[in-house]
Structures are given as structure tokens and as C-alpha cells.
Design a protein around this motif. Structure first.
Motif, mmCIF file in Angstrom:
data_model
loop_
_atom_site.group_PDB
_atom_site.id
_atom_site.type_symbol
_atom_site.label_atom_id
_atom_site.label_comp_id
_atom_site.label_asym_id
_atom_site.label_seq_id
_atom_site.Cartn_x
_atom_site.Cartn_y
_atom_site.Cartn_z
ATOM 1 N N PHE A 11 -26.095 -16.609 -3.224
ATOM 2 C CA PHE A 11 -25.667 -16.130 -1.895
ATOM 3 C C PHE A 11 -25.768 -14.609 -1.750
ATOM 4 C CE2 PHE A 11 -23.190 -20.112 -2.411
ATOM 5 C CZ PHE A 11 -23.683 -20.796 -1.307
ATOM 6 N N LEU A 12 -26.182 -13.928 -2.814
ATOM 7 C CA LEU A 12 -26.156 -12.472 -2.810
ATOM 8 C C LEU A 12 -27.079 -11.883 -1.729
ATOM 9 C CD1 LEU A 12 -25.094 -9.881 -4.075
ATOM 10 C CD2 LEU A 12 -26.956 -10.025 -5.757
ATOM 11 N N GLU A 13 -28.288 -12.482 -1.589
ATOM 12 C CA GLU A 13 -29.232 -11.959 -0.595
ATOM 13 C C GLU A 13 -28.695 -12.117 0.813
ATOM 14 O OE1 GLU A 13 -33.860 -12.542 0.854
ATOM 15 O OE2 GLU A 13 -33.068 -13.717 -0.821
ATOM 16 N N LYS A 14 -28.074 -13.292 1.067
ATOM 17 C CA LYS A 14 -27.525 -13.534 2.397
ATOM 18 C C LYS A 14 -26.384 -12.572 2.699
ATOM 19 C CE LYS A 14 -25.666 -17.224 5.301
ATOM 20 N NZ LYS A 14 -25.283 -18.647 5.372
ATOM 21 N N ILE A 15 -25.525 -12.386 1.696
ATOM 22 C CA ILE A 15 -24.396 -11.454 1.900
ATOM 23 C C ILE A 15 -24.910 -10.037 2.125
ATOM 24 C CG2 ILE A 15 -22.411 -10.403 0.776
ATOM 25 C CD1 ILE A 15 -22.010 -13.118 -0.675
ATOM 26 N N LEU A 16 -25.955 -9.658 1.382
ATOM 27 C CA LEU A 16 -26.506 -8.320 1.507
ATOM 28 C C LEU A 16 -27.130 -8.105 2.876
ATOM 29 C CD1 LEU A 16 -27.014 -5.694 -0.059
ATOM 30 C CD2 LEU A 16 -29.190 -6.655 -0.803
ATOM 31 N N ASN A 17 -27.865 -9.097 3.341
ATOM 32 C CA ASN A 17 -28.483 -8.972 4.666
ATOM 33 C C ASN A 17 -27.445 -8.862 5.789
ATOM 34 O OD1 ASN A 17 -31.155 -8.987 3.811
ATOM 35 N ND2 ASN A 17 -31.256 -11.234 3.756
ATOM 36 N N ILE A 18 -26.299 -9.543 5.593
ATOM 37 C CA ILE A 18 -25.268 -9.532 6.647
ATOM 38 C C ILE A 18 -24.482 -8.222 6.654
ATOM 39 C CG2 ILE A 18 -23.126 -10.628 7.407
ATOM 40 C CD1 ILE A 18 -24.270 -13.292 6.405
ATOM 41 N N THR A 19 -24.157 -7.706 5.516
ATOM 42 C CA THR A 19 -23.200 -6.598 5.421
ATOM 43 C C THR A 19 -23.814 -5.219 5.263
ATOM 44 O OG1 THR A 19 -23.023 -6.907 3.025
ATOM 45 C CG2 THR A 19 -21.450 -8.102 4.436
ATOM 46 N N CYS A 20 -24.972 -5.104 4.660
ATOM 47 C CA CYS A 20 -25.454 -3.760 4.330
ATOM 48 C C CYS A 20 -26.187 -3.134 5.496
ATOM 49 C CB CYS A 20 -26.349 -3.793 3.105
ATOM 50 S SG CYS A 20 -28.013 -4.401 3.457
ATOM 51 N N ASP A 21 -26.308 -1.799 5.446
ATOM 52 C CA ASP A 21 -27.123 -1.037 6.385
ATOM 53 C C ASP A 21 -28.516 -0.912 5.793
ATOM 54 O OD1 ASP A 21 -24.926 -0.521 8.176
ATOM 55 O OD2 ASP A 21 -24.169 0.866 6.660
ATOM 56 N N THR A 22 -29.302 0.010 6.365
ATOM 57 C CA THR A 22 -30.634 0.261 5.814
ATOM 58 C C THR A 22 -30.497 0.764 4.376
ATOM 59 O OG1 THR A 22 -31.627 0.708 7.957
ATOM 60 C CG2 THR A 22 -32.657 1.728 6.039
ATOM 61 N N LEU A 23 -31.321 0.169 3.455
ATOM 62 C CA LEU A 23 -31.322 0.581 2.047
ATOM 63 C C LEU A 23 -32.707 1.086 1.682
ATOM 64 C CD1 LEU A 23 -29.302 -2.271 0.282
ATOM 65 C CD2 LEU A 23 -28.540 0.041 0.832
ATOM 66 N N LEU A 24 -32.741 2.238 0.988
ATOM 67 C CA LEU A 24 -34.009 2.845 0.572
ATOM 68 C C LEU A 24 -33.949 3.121 -0.940
ATOM 69 C CD1 LEU A 24 -34.292 5.495 3.448
ATOM 70 C CD2 LEU A 24 -35.455 3.286 3.351
ATOM 71 N N LEU A 25 -34.983 2.714 -1.647
ATOM 72 C CA LEU A 25 -35.077 2.993 -3.086
ATOM 73 C C LEU A 25 -36.098 4.100 -3.255
ATOM 74 C CD1 LEU A 25 -34.008 2.123 -5.855
ATOM 75 C CD2 LEU A 25 -35.994 0.592 -6.046
ATOM 76 N N ILE A 26 -35.658 5.229 -3.792
ATOM 77 C CA ILE A 26 -36.457 6.447 -3.841
ATOM 78 C C ILE A 26 -36.736 6.799 -5.303
ATOM 79 C CG2 ILE A 26 -36.573 8.865 -3.133
ATOM 80 C CD1 ILE A 26 -36.350 6.923 -0.818
ATOM 81 N N ASN A 27 -38.037 7.132 -5.624
ATOM 82 C CA ASN A 27 -38.355 7.539 -7.002
ATOM 83 C C ASN A 27 -38.192 9.047 -7.146
ATOM 84 O OD1 ASN A 27 -40.610 8.726 -5.865
ATOM 85 N ND2 ASN A 27 -42.049 7.167 -6.565
ATOM 86 N N ARG A 28 -38.637 9.573 -8.318
ATOM 87 C CA ARG A 28 -38.436 10.995 -8.603
ATOM 88 C C ARG A 28 -39.240 11.889 -7.663
ATOM 89 N NH1 ARG A 28 -35.879 13.164 -12.701
ATOM 90 N NH2 ARG A 28 -34.915 11.820 -14.279
ATOM 91 N N ASP A 29 -40.305 11.355 -7.086
ATOM 92 C CA ASP A 29 -41.116 12.154 -6.160
ATOM 93 C C ASP A 29 -40.679 11.962 -4.712
ATOM 94 O OD1 ASP A 29 -42.700 13.104 -8.253
ATOM 95 O OD2 ASP A 29 -43.934 11.275 -8.188
ATOM 96 N N ASP A 104 -30.952 4.583 -11.444
ATOM 97 C CA ASP A 104 -31.302 4.713 -12.875
ATOM 98 C C ASP A 104 -31.943 6.070 -13.053
ATOM 99 O OD1 ASP A 104 -33.925 4.450 -11.939
ATOM 100 O OD2 ASP A 104 -33.946 2.272 -12.299
ATOM 101 N N ASP A 105 -32.504 6.309 -14.223
ATOM 102 C CA ASP A 105 -33.074 7.634 -14.461
ATOM 103 C C ASP A 105 -34.272 7.920 -13.588
ATOM 104 O OD1 ASP A 105 -31.157 8.130 -16.315
ATOM 105 O OD2 ASP A 105 -32.390 7.516 -18.049
ATOM 106 N N GLU A 106 -34.906 6.906 -13.030
ATOM 107 C CA GLU A 106 -36.104 7.096 -12.240
ATOM 108 C C GLU A 106 -35.859 6.968 -10.739
ATOM 109 O OE1 GLU A 106 -39.059 8.052 -13.297
ATOM 110 O OE2 GLU A 106 -38.285 8.141 -15.360
ATOM 111 N N HIS A 107 -34.765 6.354 -10.370
ATOM 112 C CA HIS A 107 -34.615 6.024 -8.937
ATOM 113 C C HIS A 107 -33.236 6.411 -8.374
ATOM 114 C CE1 HIS A 107 -37.765 3.256 -10.441
ATOM 115 N NE2 HIS A 107 -38.306 3.465 -9.207
ATOM 116 N N LEU A 108 -33.251 6.631 -7.080
ATOM 117 C CA LEU A 108 -32.027 6.784 -6.294
ATOM 118 C C LEU A 108 -32.003 5.683 -5.246
ATOM 119 C CD1 LEU A 108 -32.093 10.640 -5.540
ATOM 120 C CD2 LEU A 108 -30.686 9.477 -7.243
#
Length: 605
Positions: A11-29, A104-108
């Protein structure tokens, strides 16, 4: 026990789609490697492909610089950044919260949350609060609440309560407040706060502290609520010192206008009355308490009798550019007013409507003085004319007897005939008497002008005066008969005997002059309750009505060719008036004349 759905991975994906705002995964660049898009603005929305793009390049430069600094901070410290940012677009300003976590060490991992609506509301509330504070400052208004049970007042704002302006609330007791309230207003203030029968009411009071000027405050209570079983009164106060000052000045001006010694009134252009002060009401018989605002001007004021008369006056004022001066000849007999000087001006009221104000000043004394000056001028001109005529006439009157005296005086000694000498002597004597009479009249008038005529009053027998006159005017075939009407009753009055005889002799001679030989002159007196009236009545040629007043003027002669100076009757009138009497004449042309001398009766036997 129910299954823990939130912990179930499926159910994690469904809960995430309902509750979260825009999410961005950013690398070191700062490249976006994954994203869940839920925002809807021109820069970040589901239609924009952000994968593989530098997220900072998509944002406006000022905002991207700030976020870049937070990226570096989170990568270095591992702490979470939770800040709000502006997102300006061509359409409008957006606001967002940007949470940055070290994944993690590579991502925000970044969470974009749209807070535009909330920020706009916050800005509106802040603007409204700022505006309210500014309005409070300008209008000098403060808010307060009053605890009825504990008699405590909490106030803040700019009403200058207790001579202080407060942005933060202050709590004081009623007793403390009353120390600042003017002693005459303290009972009213207590009654205002504790009278809970009326929720909405106002009260004006004064604040007086030491030598400072008095502050006028208007308090208004608008609500009552129950809080923790205690009644709380809510209200606001406004510093109305300027308003009261202006009101007092206006009331003073209105009092001056209302009690001014001039008639002042105001009227609409259509003729509806707006104002009339006490003098105007008194002149026009209006009650001081009568409401005249619904009446027409011609129903109130004597000056304007019809609507047309008022409309004509308005047109004159407009033609004179709003200021018109004129003379009003409306008479107010009960106030002894015969004329007024008026000034009318047109002024707009608060509604932009033209109001005609008129000020009327009583100039009756000025008009009477001008009339008196005009009469004096005319009298002086007439006197000058008569004097010129008198000098011309005197030249003739004096030369005639003087020439006769000189002529007969030179030949009388050379005339041997006794009869002729006697005739010349009589002519010489007659002309001498005429010349003496002329000189006597002139001297008599001069004495009267100088005020040197003195009266010698004594107890005089009126019958004795008539008897003496009858001996002076003996019967003669060459003149009219003189009949003395001597009553049987003796009357003794206190008069100047010589002056009375002088006046009567002049009047008798005057009547004889204008009465034919076959006519008659009656002389006598009548006794009334409080006055004596002598009369000299003839049946001669009479006097026209238009000349009956003029004959008593100096130097006046109806016929300029008649003998005499024209001073006889003027002298008689002056003597009689100095004796507090009245000299008058009644006559009809061709029917004779009656001269009357009326004296107040001082003593009677």
C-alpha cells in the motif's frame, strides 16, 4: 487487531500518491533523476519533463541561487532544509515550501509544497492589519474590553486614553481610569460601562490630567459576551478632540450669526427656507422655535411677496457673479425700520447645492439723517434765495421811504402854505414810520436768531389786552372795521403782555392789508379746558392752501410786489413758539383767513 495498512509495503505507493507533494530526486550535479509531479504552475507541472534536467535551471535566478546554497548545506551537514521561496511567473506570484533531505551520498530528495493560497491569505491578513493600524492612528481609535465582574479595562490603540497611545494591550482598573476622567464625567462613565441593558451605545467624556489640554473621547460599546462565566463588554474609543473643537467653533459661529444685530437668512435657489436668525425672525413675526425649513421664502419674509420676486432676485445674484448688494425699502413699522442695506451671496453647501445667504443691515438712522441733510440743504438754498430777494426788496423798501423823507424834508421848509406844509409833514411822518418798522423787523429777527429775546411773564388780564388794542385801532372810514369780541368773563393768565400785544398788532395789520375797506376784522379769544386761543379773523382775499405753511417762512411774500419785508409773520411765529404756544392759519381763497394763537393755560381766575 487490525492489519497495519500504513506499514504494508504493497500500500506504500498508494499512500505516497495520496499524501505527498511533488518529489524530486537530485544527484550531485543537481540533475533530476526521478520525480513525482503534483504541482500545477507554469514552471513545475505534470506536463513538464524534468528528468535529466538541472532543476536549478528551471527556476528564476534569485530563487535558484538560494536553493543552490541550501543544496550545498544539506550535502555537507546532512541536515534538512525547510524554507519558503517565491516563484514569480508572468501570470502571478507563486509561493512554495521546499524541503531538502540528504537521501544518500549521491542524492538529495526534495519535497515541493505549493503554499500560494496560504501565503496570499497571510499577506492579505497582514495588509488588513497594517491598514487597520494606520486607520487607527489617523482616526485615533483604540479597542477595549471591560470585565464587569472585576471592573478591569483592557485597552490598546490610539485614542489617547489616559494620555497614552498603546500598540500592545494594557490592563487597568476602572478606578485608575476614573482618575484621568474629568470629575463632571465620572458618574456618567461608570453608568455607561455598567448599564448592560443596552448593548450598543455611546458616551462622550473628557480626560484631564495636570496642566495638559483637555482630551475629548467618544466611547462606543458594541457587544457583550460571556467568557468563563464573566460578562465582557467590548467597545472602541475615538479621540474626538478636533471634532469637538470644530463643533464648538461652529456652534460659536452659529451663536454669533443667530444673535447678530443684523437680519440674516439663508434660502435654497428654489425658494425653500434654510435658516433665519433671531433678528430676521423678529422683523418678520416668526417664532424663534418655529421650524421654517419646509416653508417658502415668500411665506416667511415680507421682502419677497411671490415666487417670481424671489426668482428675479436669484437671477440678479447670478448675474453679479454670486455677490449682489442692494437697497431694501421694506418697512417694519413696529421696529421703526424704514430701509435696509442688503448683501446676498451664493455659497455651496456640503452637498454641492447653491444656498443664498443674505445679510440685512438697518440703515434707517442713516436715511433719516440723509433726509434731514437734504431738507437742511433745501432750506439753506431757500433761505439764501429769500435773503437775496429780501436784500433786493429791502433796497426798494428802504429807498422808497428814505427818498420821500429826504425829498419832503428839503422842500417842507420852503413851502409857505400851511395846509401844504401839513400834508408834507404827514407824508414825512408816514414814511418815517415805515422806515422805522422795516428796521425794527430786521432787528427783531436778528435778536431771535441770536437767542437774545427775553420774555417777561406776569399775570395779565386778557380782557385788558383787548381793551387796550381797541383803543389803539380807532374806527376809520379808510380801512375795514375792527371788531373786538371781548367776553364778559375775566381771565387772568401768566404771559408776556408786551409780546402778546406785539403779535396781535402784527396779525391785525396783516389782516387789514388784505381785507377790503367794506370788510371786517374780528379779534378775540376763547377759553378751553387747558389752553387759551386768541384769534384774528378777516373776510379778505384768503390764502391758498399750498401757501398757508410758506407764509410763516422768513422773507416770504405771496406777491413779491406787496409792501413789507416778509418778516412779520415769521417774527410772530418765533415769538409765539418761544412762549410755548402755537401759531396757525385756516383759510380759503376769497373767503378770508383766521389766525389762531394757542397758549397753555397756566393760571385762571
Amino acid at each position: 487487531m487490525e492489519k497495519k495498512i500504513l506499514h504494508d509495503l504493497k500500500f506504500l505507493e498508494k499512500i505516497l500518491n495520496i499524501t505527498c507533494d511533488t518529489l524530486l530526486l537530485i544527484n550531485r550535479d543537481n540533475i533530476c533523476v526521478d520525480a513525482i509531479m503534483k504541482t500545477n504552475n507554469p514552471i513545475l507541472n505534470p506536463d513538464v519533463d524534468v528528468i535529466g534536467k538541472n532543476i536549478l535551471s528551471l527556476l528564476p535566478q534569485p530563487t535558484s541561487r538560494l536553493i543552490e546554497q541550501e543544496f550545498a548545506f544539506c550535502r555537507q551537514t546532512g541536515e534538512t532544509s525547510n524554507l519558503n521561496y517565491d516563484l514569480p511567473t508572468d501570470e502571478q506570484m507563486y509561493y512554495f515550501k521546499f524541503l531538502i533531505h540528504k537521501f544518500d551520498d549521491e542524492h538529495l530528495i526534495c519535497q515541493y509544497r505549493d503554499i500560494t493560497q496560504r501565503s496570499n491569505m497571510k499577506h492579505r491578513l497582514k495588509s488588513a492589519l497594517t491598514a487597520q493600524l494606520e486607520v487607527g492612528k489617523v482616526a485615533r481609535i483604540g479597542h477595549w474590553t471591560y470585565d464587569l465582574q472585576h471592573q478591569e479595562l483592557t485597552h490598546n490603540g490610539y485614542s489617547n486614553l489616559r494620555k497614552r497611545n498603546l500598540e500592545a494591550p494594557e490592563k487597568i482598573t476602572l478606578a485608575e481610569l476614573l482618575t484621568s476622567v474629568h470629575p463632571d464625567d465620572r458618574k456618567g462613565m461608570e453608568a455607561f460601562l455598567h448599564n448592560d441593558s443596552i448593548e450598543y451605545s455611546t458616551f462622550e467624556y473628557r480626560i484631564k490630567q495636570s496642566a495638559a489640554p483637555i482630551t475629548y473621547v467618544r466611547a462606543t460599546k458594541y457587544a457583550k459576551r460571556l467568557e468563563n462565566n464573566v460578562y465582557i463588554i467590548e467597545g472602541f474609543s475615538q479621540n474626538v478632540s478636533d471634532f469637538i473643537k470644530n463643533r464648538n467653533e461652529l456652534e460659536m459661529v452659529l451663536a454669533v450669526v443667530d444673535n447678530a444685530p443684523y437680519s440674516i437668512f439663508a434660502c435654497h435657489k428654489n425658494g425653500n427656507m434654510a435658516f433665519a436668525n433671531k433678528a430676521c425672525r423678529q422683523q418678520n413675526g416668526l417664532n424663534e422655535q418655529e421650524d421654517i425649513t419646509g416653508l417658502k421664502i415668500f411665506e416667511c419674509l415680507r421682502e419677497f411677496t411671490t415666487q417670481e420676486a424671489w426668482d428675479l432676485s436669484v437671477q440678479k445674484i447670478i448675474s453679479a457673479s454670486g455677490y449682489y448688494q442692494y437697497r431694501c425699502d421694506t418697512i417694519y413699522p413696529e421696529l421703526d425700520i424704514i430701509g435696509s442695506e442688503c448683501s446676498s451671496l451664493m455659497i455651496k453647501n456640503g452637498n454641492g447645492e447653491d444656498i443664498v445667504w443674505t445679510i440685512k443691515r438697518d440703515i434707517s438712522d442713516q436715511l433719516r439723517y440723509e433726509e434731514q441733510l437734504l431738507r437742511s440743504k433745501e432750506a439753506a438754498e431757500e433761505s439764501e434765495r429769500l435773503k437775496s430777494a429780501f436784500i433786493s426788496n429791502m433796497n426798494h423798501e428802504i429807498r422808497t421811504p428814505l427818498s420821500a423823507i429826504m425829498g419832503f424834508g428839503s422842500i417842507i421848509a420852503d413851502t409857505p402854505d400851511p395846509e401844504l406844509r401839513k400834508e408834507y409833514g404827514e407824508l414825512l411822518n408816514a414814511n418815517s414810520n415805515q422806515l422805522l418798522r422795516l428796521i425794527t423787523d430786521v432787528l427783531e429777527m436778528s435778536q431771535m436768531d441770536a437767542g437774545s429775546v427775553r420774555l417777561k411773564n406776569s399775570e395779565v388780564s386778557l380782557k385788558g389786552i383787548l381793551n387796550e388794542l381797541s383803543l389803539s385801532f380807532l374806527p376809520s372810514d379808510e380801512r375795514p372795521a375792527i371788531i373786538f369780541d371781548i367776553p364778559e368773563r375775566e381771565v387772568v393768565a401768566r404771559l408776556d403782555r408786551g409780546r402778546i400785544i406785539q403779535v396781535l398788532v402784527n396779525l391785525i395789520n396783516n389782516s387789514l392789508k388784505f381785507t377790503p375797506p367794506e370788510g371786517a376784522v374780528h379779534v378775540g379769544y376763547t377759553l378751553k379746558n387747558d389752553y387759551i386761543e386768541f384769534y384774528v379773523k378777516d373776510n379778505g382775499i384768503g390764502i391758498a392752501k399750498e401757501n398757508q405753511e410758506l407764509i410763516f417762512n422768513r422773507f416770504y411774500k405771496i406777491n413779491p410786489l406787496d409792501k413789507g419785508t416778509g418778516l412779520g409773520l415769521a417774527i410772530c411765529k418765533g415769538i409765539v413758539e418761544q412762549m410755548n404756544g402755537q401759531l396757525s392759519v385756516k383759510s380759503e381763497l376769497g373767503e378770508g383767513a383766521t389766525f389762531s394763537i394757542r397758549f397753555p393755560l397756566i393760571e385762571q381766575v
